[in-house]
Design an enzyme around this catalytic site. Structure first.
Site, PDB file in Angstrom:
ATOM      1  N   CYS A   2       0.829  -1.198   0.000  1.00  0.00           N
ATOM      2  CA  CYS A   2       0.000   0.000   0.000  1.00  0.00           C
ATOM      3  C   CYS A   2       0.869   1.257   0.000  1.00  0.00           C
ATOM      4  CB  CYS A   2      -0.861   0.025   1.248  1.00  0.00           C
ATOM      5  SG  CYS A   2      -1.737  -1.508   1.529  1.00  0.00           S
ATOM      6  N   ARG A  27       3.158   1.590  -8.160  1.00  0.00           N
ATOM      7  CA  ARG A  27       3.358   0.425  -7.298  1.00  0.00           C
ATOM      8  C   ARG A  27       2.212  -0.584  -7.409  1.00  0.00           C
ATOM      9  NH1 ARG A  27       5.923   1.615  -2.287  1.00  0.00           N
ATOM     10  NH2 ARG A  27       4.133   0.675  -1.291  1.00  0.00           N
ATOM     11  N   TRP A  71      -3.217  -2.216  -1.479  1.00  0.00           N
ATOM     12  CA  TRP A  71      -2.911  -3.490  -2.135  1.00  0.00           C
ATOM     13  C   TRP A  71      -3.367  -4.518  -1.112  1.00  0.00           C
ATOM     14  CZ3 TRP A  71      -0.955  -5.562  -6.626  1.00  0.00           C
ATOM     15  CH2 TRP A  71      -0.432  -6.849  -6.564  1.00  0.00           C
ATOM     16  N   ASN A  97      -0.081   1.143   6.439  1.00  0.00           N
ATOM     17  CA  ASN A  97       0.668   0.137   5.670  1.00  0.00           C
ATOM     18  C   ASN A  97       1.185  -0.891   6.650  1.00  0.00           C
ATOM     19  OD1 ASN A  97       0.514   1.448   3.299  1.00  0.00           O
ATOM     20  ND2 ASN A  97       2.702   1.839   3.077  1.00  0.00           N
ATOM     21  N   GLY A  98       1.273  -2.143   6.218  1.00  0.00           N
ATOM     22  CA  GLY A  98       1.835  -3.170   7.091  1.00  0.00           C
ATOM     23  C   GLY A  98       0.781  -4.206   7.450  1.00  0.00           C
ATOM     24  N   GLU A 467      14.908 -22.362 -13.564  1.00  0.00           N
ATOM     25  CA  GLU A 467      14.529 -20.975 -13.298  1.00  0.00           C
ATOM     26  C   GLU A 467      15.653 -20.013 -13.719  1.00  0.00           C
ATOM     27  OE1 GLU A 467      12.115 -19.202 -12.796  1.00  0.00           O
ATOM     28  OE2 GLU A 467      12.738 -17.411 -11.711  1.00  0.00           O
ATOM     29  N   LYS A 471      15.217 -17.048 -16.413  1.00  0.00           N
ATOM     30  CA  LYS A 471      15.490 -15.630 -16.134  1.00  0.00           C
ATOM     31  C   LYS A 471      16.462 -15.069 -17.171  1.00  0.00           C
ATOM     32  CE  LYS A 471      12.886 -14.781 -14.147  1.00  0.00           C
ATOM     33  NZ  LYS A 471      11.874 -15.466 -13.360  1.00  0.00           N
ATOM     34  N   GLU A 474      14.747 -14.737 -20.685  1.00  0.00           N
ATOM     35  CA  GLU A 474      13.720 -13.691 -20.712  1.00  0.00           C
ATOM     36  C   GLU A 474      14.299 -12.293 -20.846  1.00  0.00           C
ATOM     37  OE1 GLU A 474       9.970 -14.036 -17.928  1.00  0.00           O
ATOM     38  OE2 GLU A 474      11.753 -14.676 -16.868  1.00  0.00           O
ATOM     39  N   HIS A 490      23.360 -37.393 -22.086  1.00  0.00           N
ATOM     40  CA  HIS A 490      22.398 -38.143 -22.906  1.00  0.00           C
ATOM     41  C   HIS A 490      21.971 -37.359 -24.143  1.00  0.00           C
ATOM     42  CE1 HIS A 490      22.254 -41.270 -19.913  1.00  0.00           C
ATOM     43  NE2 HIS A 490      22.039 -40.374 -18.984  1.00  0.00           N
ATOM     44  N   LYS A 589       3.082  -9.355 -18.060  1.00  0.00           N
ATOM     45  CA  LYS A 589       3.159  -9.736 -16.645  1.00  0.00           C
ATOM     46  C   LYS A 589       2.110 -10.779 -16.298  1.00  0.00           C
ATOM     47  CE  LYS A 589       4.885  -9.379 -12.573  1.00  0.00           C
ATOM     48  NZ  LYS A 589       6.167 -10.079 -12.434  1.00  0.00           N
TER      49      LYS A 589
HETATM   50  C1  F6R Z   1       8.760 -15.515 -15.616  1.00  0.00           C
HETATM   51  C2  F6R Z   1       7.364 -15.311 -15.264  1.00  0.00           C
HETATM   52  C3  F6R Z   1       6.364 -16.239 -15.847  1.00  0.00           C
HETATM   53  C4  F6R Z   1       5.233 -16.503 -14.848  1.00  0.00           C
HETATM   54  C5  F6R Z   1       4.123 -17.318 -15.521  1.00  0.00           C
HETATM   55  C6  F6R Z   1       3.052 -17.697 -14.538  1.00  0.00           C
HETATM   56  O1  F6R Z   1       9.611 -14.588 -15.026  1.00  0.00           O
HETATM   57  O2  F6R Z   1       7.030 -14.403 -14.554  1.00  0.00           O
HETATM   58  O3  F6R Z   1       6.942 -17.423 -16.264  1.00  0.00           O
HETATM   59  O4  F6R Z   1       5.755 -17.197 -13.757  1.00  0.00           O
HETATM   60  O5  F6R Z   1       3.570 -16.572 -16.552  1.00  0.00           O
HETATM   61  O6  F6R Z   1       2.508 -16.569 -13.925  1.00  0.00           O
HETATM   62  P1  F6R Z   1       1.648 -16.665 -12.616  1.00  0.00           P
HETATM   63  O7  F6R Z   1       2.550 -17.044 -11.496  1.00  0.00           O
HETATM   64  O8  F6R Z   1       1.077 -15.292 -12.441  1.00  0.00           O
HETATM   65  O9  F6R Z   1       0.603 -17.715 -12.854  1.00  0.00           O
END
Ligand code: F6R
Length: 594
Positions: A2, A27, A71, A97-98, A467, A471, A474, A490, A589
Site C-alpha cells: 500500500c 506500485r 494493495w 501500511n503493514g 529458473e 530468467k 527472458e 544423454h 506480466k
Molecule cells: C517468468 C514469469 C512467468 C510466470 C508465468 C506464470 O519470469 O514471470 O513465467 O511465472 O507466466 O505466472 P503466474 O505465477 O502469475 O501464474
C-alpha cells in the site's frame, strides 16, 4: 504494497493528496481513498482508480488530510475495505501500511467492549484502539494504542478535535517531506517530490506529531531529532528507490518479502507452523499445477513437501494438465500462480474442482480470479511486482511452499525446530548475498558475450537451474537451457564447446559429489563453467572458471540463495547487453490467454 500519504500546510490538502497518490500509482493498487479534516471528516473511497475517486470529490478547503492506495492483504479489494478507516464516532481516521498480526484478538476484544467494525481489514482496529484511549490528546492515544499492536505498521491518524496529524512507524517505511510551512507524510519518496526534496526518514518506534509549523518526534516517550536528507533523484529514479530498474529493486526487497511471508504463521512459543489449512486424513496425494516460474517453484515444493511430510506430490504444467488424462483420486490440487489470473492455471483449477478435488491456491493477489475458484487460499505477500520477470514473487512462493511442508511435517520436533530456525535466518542470508552483489558483475560481463548457455543442477536445485535459464533468456535474450546435471551426457553434450558456458548449481547434499563429477565431464568438453557454491567450499574452486559464492545454508534451503544468485547473474548480464530489463520483448506480466 500500500501507499500512504498525509498533508498539513498552507495549501488546500485535497489536490495535494490526489497528486501524491498518483505518484504512488506505479506500485500497483486495487482501491484508494482520502479523508479531509474539518468540523467533521470528509471521506472519499473508491474500489478502483484514483481518477474515478478524483471525479467524485467535492470542493473542500481543508488544509489537512490523509490518503491511501491499497494493495489488499486482509479482506478483498472493495470500497468498504479501502482506507481511510474510522472509529465508531466517525471522528478519527487512519491510513495504514503493514500487517497487524494480532488484529483478530484485538477485534474480538474491542467488539466485546462495544466497538462496531465495518470492514474486513486488520487496519480498522487502529482507529478503534485510538478511540478507546483518546482523552483529548491524539498523540497520547496513539502512543497507548501501539502498545497493544503486534506487527508492522506505518500509519497516519487524525481526529476532528485535534489540529494536525499523528504518525507512527514500526517495520514499515514512513517519511516526512518538509516544505515551506507544510509537511507531507508518505510511505515512499516519489509521493513528496513534486513539493520538496527535503525528507526525514522516521525510525522504528517513532511517533511524529505534525502541525503546519512544527514537527515533534518522540521515541520511547523521549523527544528525538531525526536528520534531514536531500533527495537527489528524479521522479523515475525515486520510483525505483534509486535503482536502475524495477527488477533489481525487487531483487533487493526479497529479505523483507521472505519475512513478510512467514510472519504470522510461525508460532513464537513452539516450533510449529500453522497456516490454518488442515491436512485432510483422506487425501491420497498432492498435485501442484502452475506455469513458468511458478512451475519451477512448485518443483522445489514437491521435493520439500514430499521429504518432510511423506505425502506423494506430482507437479504438472497447467497448460499440459488441461489436455491430459491425469488420474485424480483423492488428490489435493494446489495451484501456484502469483497473479492469480493466468488463464492456463485458472482452467486447470476449474478442471480439478469439477473433478471433485479439494483445491488450494497460493497467490500474491487478494481477490484474484484463482482465489474465487479455489476452496482455500494462501497469500504470499510479496507486494506488487512491476518487472515482468518474476523474482520476489518466486522467492515468496518458495517460502510459502517451505511453510506448507513444515506445517505438515512428520519430522520430529527437534529437526522441525532446527528447520524453522534456518527458515528465519534466510532473510539475513539473502541480505548477505545482496550485500556482495558486485562479485557477480564480472561473471555477468563474461556470460554476456555468448549466445547460448546451459544451467545444470541436481535434486532440489534442478528446478533452480530451470529458473536460472528462464530468467537469463527472458531478460538478456541469450538462449539458455536448464538441465538435470546427469542428463547432459544423454544428448546435449553434442553442443558443449568453448562457446557454450555452463552454470552449475551446487548444494552440500547427497548430490554434491556427482555434480562435481559432472562439472569435470563438462570441463573435458572445454565449456567454461561458472559454479554457484557455498562459502567454505574450497574443493570446487579447482575445477571451474568462475565462482559465485553464496552464504552457507541447510541444503534444503539452498534453492533460495542459489536462485537469488542467478537472478543477479541474469540481471547484470542483461544490463551488460543493454536489454530493456523490466519490459522484455513479447512478454506480459499476466498471461490471460490459453
Ligand atoms: C517468468 C514469469 C512467468 C510466470 C508465468 C506464470 O519470469 O514471470 O513465467 O511465472 O507466466 O505466472 P503466474 O505465477 O502469475 O501464474
Amino acid at each position: 504494497m500500500c501507499g500512504i500519504v498525509g498533508y498539513v500546510g498552507k495549501r488546500q490538502a485535497q489536490p495535494v493528496l490526489v497528486n501524491c497518490l498518483k505518484r504512488l500509482e506505479y506500485r500497483g493498487y486495487d482501491s484508494c481513498g482520502i479523508a479531509l479534516l474539518g468540523k467533521n471528516l470528509e471521506i472519499y473511497k473508491d474500489a478502483m482508480r484514483i481518477e474515478s475517486l478524483e471525479k467524485s470529490l467535492r470542493p473542500n478547503s481543508s488544509h489537512t488530510g490523509i490518503g491511501h492506495t491499497r494493495w489488499a492483504t486482509h479482506g478483498k479489494p472493495s470500497q468498504k475495505n479501502a482506507h481511510p478507516h474510522t472509529d465508531c464516532t466517525g471522528k478519527i481516521a487512519v491510513v495504514h501500511n503493514g500487517v497487524i498480526e494480532n488484529f483478530l484478538q484485538l477485534r474480538e476484544q474491542l467488539t466485546k467492549e462495544g466497538h462496531v467494525f465495518s470492514s474486513d481489514t486488520d487496519t480498522e482496529v487502529i482507529p478503534h484502539l485510538i478511540e478507546k484511549y483518546y482523552q483529548g490528546n491524539l498523540e497520547q492515544a496513539v502512543s497507548r494504542a501501539i502498545v497493544d499492536i503486534t506487527g508492522s505498521y506505518a500509519f497516519v491518524a487524525m481526529h476532528v478535535d485535534w489540529r494536525g496529524l499523528v504518525v507512527a512507524r514500526n517495520e514499515s517505511p514512513l517519511i516526512l517531506g518538509i516544505g515551506d510551512k507544510e509537511f507531507i507524510v508518505a510511505s515512499d519518496v516519489p509521493a513528496v517530490l513534486d513539493y520538496t526534496d527535503r525528507v526525514i526518514y522516521l525510525e522504528d518506534g517513532d511517533i511524529g506529531v505534525i502541525t503546519e509549523n512544527a514537527l515533534k518526534c518522540t521515541s520511547n516517550g523521549k523527544q528525538v531529532e531525526r536528520a534531514e536528507h536531500r533527495i537527489p533523484w528524479s521522479m523515475e529514479e525515486a520510483q525505483k528507490a534509486g535503482h536502475e530498474h524495477f527488477m533489481i529493486k525487487e531483487i533487493h526487497e526479497q529479505p523483507r518479502v521472505i519475512r513478510n511471508t512467514y510472519k504470522g504463521y510461525i508460532s513464537a512459543l513452539e516450533p510449529v507452523v500453522n497456516l490454518g489449512i488442515s491436512k485432510n486424513a483422506d487425501i491420497s496425494d498432492i498435485l501442484i499445477i502452475a506455469c513458468g516460474t511458478s512451475y519451477y517453484a512448485s518443483l522445489v515444493g514437491k521435493h520439500v513437501i514430499q521429504s518432510l511430510s511423506q505425502i506423494p506430490v506430482r507437479v504438472e504444467i497447467a497448460s499440459e494438465f488441461n489436455y491430459s488424462d491425469t488420474v485424480l483420486g483423492k488428490t489435493w490440487v494446489i495451484a501456484v500462480t502469483q497473479s492469480g489470473e493466468t488463464a492456463d492455471s485458472l482452467r486447470a483449477l476449474k478442471k480439478a474442482k469439477e473433478s471433485g478435488c479439494r483445491t488450494l491456491v497460493i497467490t500474491n493477489v487478494v481477490g484474484s480470479t484463482a482465489t474465487r475458484i479455489a476452496d482455500e487460499t494462501l497469500y504470499i505477500t510479496a507486494g506488487p511486482e512491476i518487472c515482468v520477470a518474476a523474482t520476489k514473487s518466486f522467492i515468496a512462493q518458495l517460502t510459502m511452499l517451505y511453510l506448507l511442508a513444515l506445517a505438515w511435517s512428520s519430522a520430529g520436533v527437534r529437526s522441525r525446530a532446527s528447520l524453522i530456525t534456518e527458515l528465519r535466518q534466510l532473510p539475513n542470508k539473502v541480505q548477505e548475498l545482496l550485500d556482495r552483489e558486485e562479485q557477480i558483475t564480472e561473471q555477468a560481463k563474461y556470460l554476456a558475450r555468448y549466445e547460448n548457455a546451459f544451467f545444470v543442477g541436481r535434486g532440489i536445485n534442478f528446478p533452480i537451474a530451470l529458473e536460472g535459464a528462464l530468467k537469463l533468456k527472458e531478460i538478456s535474450y541469450i538462449h539458455a537451457e536448464g538441465y538435470p546435471a546427469g542428463e547432459l551426457k544423454h544428448g546435449p553434450f553434442a553442443l558443449l564447446t568453448p562457446e557454450t558456458p555452463v552454470v552449475a548449481l551446487t548444494a552440500r547434499d547427497n548430490t554434491y559429489d556427482t555434480l562435481l563429477a559432472n562439472i569435470k565431464e563438462i570441463k573435458a568438453r572445454e565449456s567454461p563453467v561458472i559454479a554457484v557454491a557455498q562459502e567454505g567450499d574450497d574443493e570446487i574452486e579447482k575445477y571451474v572458471d568462475f565462482l559465485i559464492r553464496v552464504p552457507r545454508v541447510e541444503p534444503v534451503f539452498s534453492p533460495v540463495v542459489n536462485a537469488v544468485a542467478l537472478q543477479l547473474l541474469a540481471y547484470y548480464t542483461a544490463r551488460e547487453r543493454g536489454c530493456p530489463i523490466d519490459t522484455p520483448r513479447n512478454l506480459a506480466k499476466s498471461v490471460t490467454v490459453e
